[in-house]
Write a protein that holds these residues in place. Structure first.
Motif, PDB file in Angstrom:
ATOM      1  N   ALA A 171       0.829  -1.209   0.000  1.00 19.83           N
ATOM      2  CA  ALA A 171       0.000   0.000   0.000  1.00 19.83           C
ATOM      3  C   ALA A 171       0.861   1.255   0.000  1.00 19.83           C
ATOM      4  CB  ALA A 171      -0.937  -0.012   1.204  1.00 19.83           C
ATOM      5  N   MET A 172       1.943   1.251   0.760  1.00 20.05           N
ATOM      6  CA  MET A 172       2.840   2.411   0.764  1.00 20.05           C
ATOM      7  C   MET A 172       3.479   2.606  -0.613  1.00 20.05           C
ATOM      8  SD  MET A 172       4.736   2.475   4.501  1.00 20.05           S
ATOM      9  CE  MET A 172       5.436   0.820   4.377  1.00 20.05           C
ATOM     10  N   VAL A 173       3.849   1.514  -1.243  1.00 17.25           N
ATOM     11  CA  VAL A 173       4.433   1.601  -2.583  1.00 17.25           C
ATOM     12  C   VAL A 173       3.406   2.161  -3.562  1.00 17.25           C
ATOM     13  CG1 VAL A 173       5.358   0.266  -4.512  1.00 17.25           C
ATOM     14  CG2 VAL A 173       6.108  -0.230  -2.179  1.00 17.25           C
ATOM     15  N   ARG A 174       2.148   1.770  -3.415  1.00 15.56           N
ATOM     16  CA  ARG A 174       1.095   2.306  -4.276  1.00 15.56           C
ATOM     17  C   ARG A 174       0.983   3.818  -4.137  1.00 15.56           C
ATOM     18  NH1 ARG A 174      -4.599  -0.484  -3.672  1.00 15.56           N
ATOM     19  NH2 ARG A 174      -5.058   1.199  -5.149  1.00 15.56           N
ATOM     20  N   VAL A 175       1.116   4.308  -2.921  1.00 13.39           N
ATOM     21  CA  VAL A 175       1.038   5.751  -2.691  1.00 13.39           C
ATOM     22  C   VAL A 175       2.197   6.462  -3.389  1.00 13.39           C
ATOM     23  CG1 VAL A 175       1.061   7.579  -0.959  1.00 13.39           C
ATOM     24  CG2 VAL A 175      -0.192   5.467  -0.508  1.00 13.39           C
ATOM     25  N   GLU A 176       3.405   5.932  -3.213  1.00 13.73           N
ATOM     26  CA  GLU A 176       4.574   6.552  -3.858  1.00 13.73           C
ATOM     27  C   GLU A 176       4.430   6.496  -5.383  1.00 13.73           C
ATOM     28  OE1 GLU A 176       6.802   8.242  -2.465  1.00 13.73           O
ATOM     29  OE2 GLU A 176       7.193   7.512  -0.435  1.00 13.73           O
ATOM     30  N   GLU A 177       3.930   5.408  -5.904  1.00 17.09           N
ATOM     31  CA  GLU A 177       3.750   5.257  -7.347  1.00 17.09           C
ATOM     32  C   GLU A 177       2.695   6.232  -7.861  1.00 17.09           C
ATOM     33  OE1 GLU A 177       3.824   1.194  -9.064  1.00 17.09           O
ATOM     34  OE2 GLU A 177       1.824   1.720  -9.836  1.00 17.09           O
ATOM     35  N   ALA A 178       1.595   6.374  -7.119  1.00 20.67           N
ATOM     36  CA  ALA A 178       0.541   7.308  -7.514  1.00 20.67           C
ATOM     37  C   ALA A 178       1.042   8.742  -7.490  1.00 20.67           C
ATOM     38  CB  ALA A 178      -0.665   7.156  -6.586  1.00 20.67           C
ATOM     39  N   TRP A 179       1.911   9.053  -6.521  1.00 20.91           N
ATOM     40  CA  TRP A 179       2.436  10.410  -6.435  1.00 20.91           C
ATOM     41  C   TRP A 179       3.364  10.710  -7.617  1.00 20.91           C
ATOM     42  CZ3 TRP A 179       1.110  14.808  -4.790  1.00 20.91           C
ATOM     43  CH2 TRP A 179       2.013  15.848  -4.613  1.00 20.91           C
ATOM     44  N   LEU A 180       4.134   9.737  -8.040  1.00 24.86           N
ATOM     45  CA  LEU A 180       4.963   9.942  -9.230  1.00 24.86           C
ATOM     46  C   LEU A 180       4.096  10.253 -10.448  1.00 24.86           C
ATOM     47  CD1 LEU A 180       7.810   7.246  -9.049  1.00 24.86           C
ATOM     48  CD2 LEU A 180       8.041   9.737  -8.900  1.00 24.86           C
ATOM     49  N   THR A 181       2.944   9.621 -10.542  1.00 24.59           N
ATOM     50  CA  THR A 181       2.022   9.910 -11.634  1.00 24.59           C
ATOM     51  C   THR A 181       1.547  11.355 -11.551  1.00 24.59           C
ATOM     52  OG1 THR A 181       1.284   7.614 -11.710  1.00 24.59           O
ATOM     53  CG2 THR A 181      -0.172   9.250 -12.709  1.00 24.59           C
ATOM     54  N   VAL A 182       1.249  11.813 -10.337  1.00 22.68           N
ATOM     55  CA  VAL A 182       0.840  13.207 -10.145  1.00 22.68           C
ATOM     56  C   VAL A 182       1.956  14.152 -10.584  1.00 22.68           C
ATOM     57  CG1 VAL A 182       0.248  14.950  -8.417  1.00 22.68           C
ATOM     58  CG2 VAL A 182      -0.745  12.654  -8.274  1.00 22.68           C
ATOM     59  N   VAL A 189       8.733   4.727   6.251  1.00 25.28           N
ATOM     60  CA  VAL A 189       8.718   5.421   4.964  1.00 25.28           C
ATOM     61  C   VAL A 189      10.093   5.937   4.572  1.00 25.28           C
ATOM     62  CG1 VAL A 189       7.725   7.344   3.649  1.00 25.28           C
ATOM     63  CG2 VAL A 189       6.299   6.046   5.241  1.00 25.28           C
ATOM     64  N   VAL A 190      10.867   6.384   5.547  1.00 26.92           N
ATOM     65  CA  VAL A 190      12.199   6.936   5.235  1.00 26.92           C
ATOM     66  C   VAL A 190      13.047   5.899   4.516  1.00 26.92           C
ATOM     67  CG1 VAL A 190      14.324   7.878   6.206  1.00 26.92           C
ATOM     68  CG2 VAL A 190      12.109   8.538   7.175  1.00 26.92           C
ATOM     69  N   GLY A 191      13.116   4.703   5.085  1.00 28.00           N
ATOM     70  CA  GLY A 191      13.899   3.645   4.454  1.00 28.00           C
ATOM     71  C   GLY A 191      13.303   3.194   3.136  1.00 28.00           C
ATOM     72  N   LEU A 192      11.975   3.148   3.060  1.00 27.15           N
ATOM     73  CA  LEU A 192      11.318   2.718   1.823  1.00 27.15           C
ATOM     74  C   LEU A 192      11.578   3.702   0.694  1.00 27.15           C
ATOM     75  CD1 LEU A 192       9.377   0.917   0.213  1.00 27.15           C
ATOM     76  CD2 LEU A 192       7.484   2.277   1.154  1.00 27.15           C
ATOM     77  N   ALA A 193      11.453   4.989   0.982  1.00 22.10           N
ATOM     78  CA  ALA A 193      11.677   5.994  -0.053  1.00 22.10           C
ATOM     79  C   ALA A 193      13.113   5.928  -0.570  1.00 22.10           C
ATOM     80  CB  ALA A 193      11.367   7.389   0.492  1.00 22.10           C
ATOM     81  N   ALA A 194      14.057   5.755   0.342  1.00 20.47           N
ATOM     82  CA  ALA A 194      15.458   5.655  -0.067  1.00 20.47           C
ATOM     83  C   ALA A 194      15.680   4.422  -0.937  1.00 20.47           C
ATOM     84  CB  ALA A 194      16.354   5.612   1.163  1.00 20.47           C
ATOM     85  N   LEU A 195      15.068   3.308  -0.564  1.00 21.53           N
ATOM     86  CA  LEU A 195      15.222   2.068  -1.316  1.00 21.53           C
ATOM     87  C   LEU A 195      14.610   2.185  -2.708  1.00 21.53           C
ATOM     88  CD1 LEU A 195      16.313  -0.829  -1.008  1.00 21.53           C
ATOM     89  CD2 LEU A 195      14.042  -1.502  -0.199  1.00 21.53           C
ATOM     90  N   LEU A 196      13.418   2.755  -2.773  1.00 27.34           N
ATOM     91  CA  LEU A 196      12.756   2.922  -4.069  1.00 27.34           C
ATOM     92  C   LEU A 196      13.512   3.894  -4.959  1.00 27.34           C
ATOM     93  CD1 LEU A 196       8.996   3.101  -2.982  1.00 27.34           C
ATOM     94  CD2 LEU A 196      10.114   1.252  -4.254  1.00 27.34           C
ATOM     95  N   ARG A 197      14.057   4.934  -4.377  1.00 27.95           N
ATOM     96  CA  ARG A 197      14.812   5.919  -5.156  1.00 27.95           C
ATOM     97  C   ARG A 197      16.085   5.274  -5.718  1.00 27.95           C
ATOM     98  NH1 ARG A 197      15.191   9.469  -1.369  1.00 27.95           N
ATOM     99  NH2 ARG A 197      13.177  10.463  -1.786  1.00 27.95           N
ATOM    100  N   GLU A 198      16.714   4.465  -4.898  1.00 31.51           N
ATOM    101  CA  GLU A 198      17.943   3.789  -5.333  1.00 31.51           C
ATOM    102  C   GLU A 198      17.667   2.798  -6.457  1.00 31.51           C
ATOM    103  OE1 GLU A 198      20.908   0.337  -3.569  1.00 31.51           O
ATOM    104  OE2 GLU A 198      19.876   1.684  -2.171  1.00 31.51           O
TER     105      GLU A 198
END
Length: 389
Positions: free
Chosen positions: A24-35, A65-74
């Motif tokens: 669900a957190m990944v879905r939020v980050e993915e949706a925000w990239l679309t925005v 979220v901090v670790g997740l965002a860093a991981l997804l960005r990497e």
């Protein structure tokens, strides 16, 4: 997910599991990239193998979220990922996605219960039984009216569930969306698109206004309140000395081969005794909010919501099974009522005496009228939901 300390936990499946929360957190980050105009699929970039590291790292920052965002960005190479968001935007929006899905599953169970109880009320509208108040015989009633009372509690819970809204959270660091505006993003349009993509409601930031959370908690507890009321009646009326109800498949004993324990009713009562405290924790956390982001009160919600959602979903399926397979013994009910007729008609005789006439009728009053009123309400709910009453 299994839980030896909460029998039946497997009924909730992966609902609100760590894996589901991560997705669900990944879905939020993915949706925000679309925005942001940089759509990119992220769901394949992280998975269960990352849970341990993310959970360990969450202690350093206070949230995952901090670790997740860093991981997804990497792993994605997308430098705009998470830009304009804050951790609370991701966690709260993800929790709302999970709560919406949980409530949807609970509602489907409740509709089955409404249909079964509506039929039970009709079938037994003339099944005479002893009414009991404060554990003692009171006046005559019918099992149909008792089933209508159960149905009322379930319909009340349905109304609370149906009225819920699941808002997106989008406010940035302190609820102003300043970073997004600085980047040239229209905050209102961005909020609408994020909400639409996630299937949530577009509302203003609610970082420290937690009614969206407590409202869901209250609605879920209303369900276990109703099921607990049913369970208590089943537990009482299935006692051997009463024997008016029984579960279709009772549970056995480790030492006593004759036992047919009303296990579903026992487990439903367990849920009704433990979920109110979870909702109370949510209200306590809501009252302890401060500043523009809360320290500790926000964090207290996450596991509480997980436990509450899973326990209510488990109880929902158990309630459906109990109601759908309940065994009613009309002969035993009538025999008990007839044996206690003098006591059950005592009030009627006391009312007839001043008028110098014999007691009239069966003393069931408006039982049929009340049954029909509740059945009509149930049939409207079923019809509106596309089910044939």
């Amino acid at each position: 997910m299994t839980d030896l300390l909460w029998p039946g936990a497997q009924r909730a499946g992966g609902t609100f599991s760590d894996t589901a929360f991560l997705a669900a957190m990944v879905r939020v980050e993915e949706a925000w990239l679309t925005v942001l105009g940089s759509p990119l699929p992220l769901e394949e970039l992280v998975g269960e193998d990352d849970l341990a590291a993310l959970a360990l790292g969450a202690e350093d920052s206070g949230n995952p979220v901090v670790g997740l965002a860093a991981l997804l960005r990497e792993r994605s190479g997308e430098h705009r990922l998470h830009r304009g968001l804050t951790s609370q935007d991701v966690v709260d929006s993800a929790l709302m996605v999970l709560l919406r899905d949980t409530v949807d599953r609970v509602q489907r169970q409740v509709l089955q219960q409404v249909a079964a109880l509506e039929a039970l009320a009709q079938e037994h509208r003339r099944t005479l039984m002893a009414g009991r108040t404060l554990t003692q015989h009171a006046v005559p009633t019918t099992f149909g009216l008792k089933a209508a009372g159960w149905l009322t509690a379930v319909l009340d819970a349905w109304d609370d569930l149906a009225a819920l809204s699941f808002p997106v959270q989008l406010g940035g660091a302190a609820g102003t969306m300043a970073a997004a505006v600085e980047a040239g993003i229209d905050p209102v349009a961005a909020r609408l698109r994020l909400a639409t993509t996630l299937g949530l409601a577009p509302t203003g930031p609610w970082h420290t206004t937690r009614r969206p959370v407590t409202r869901v908690g209250d609605a879920l507890v209303a369900c276990t309140d109703g099921w607990g009321r049913i369970a208590n009646d089943v537990l009482t009326l299935s006692r051997p000395e009463i024997g008016e109800l029984s579960e279709a498949v009772g549970g056995g004993s480790s030492t006593m081969p004759h036992k047919q324990n009303p296990v579903l009713a026992v487990l439903l009562r367990r849920a009704s005794l433990t979920t109110p405290q979870l909702a109370a924790t949510l209200h306590t956390a809501a009252a302890d909010q401060a500043d523009e982001r809360a320290a500790g009160a926000w964090h207290a919600e996450w596991s509480t919501l997980q436990t509450l959602a899973r326990r209510v979903l488990v109880a929902a399926t158990q309630a459906t099974d109990l109601i759908g397979s309940l065994r009613v013994d009309p002969k035993r009910m009538r025999a008990t009522a007839e044996a206690a007729a003098d006591d059950l008609r005592a009030e009627q005789r006391s009312l007839a005496a001043p008028g110098h006439h014999e007691p009239l009728g069966d003393y069931l009053g408006a039982a049929d009228v009340f049954i029909d009123e509740v059945r009509d309400r149930a049939r409207l709910v079923l019809a509106a939901s596309g089910r044939t009453p």
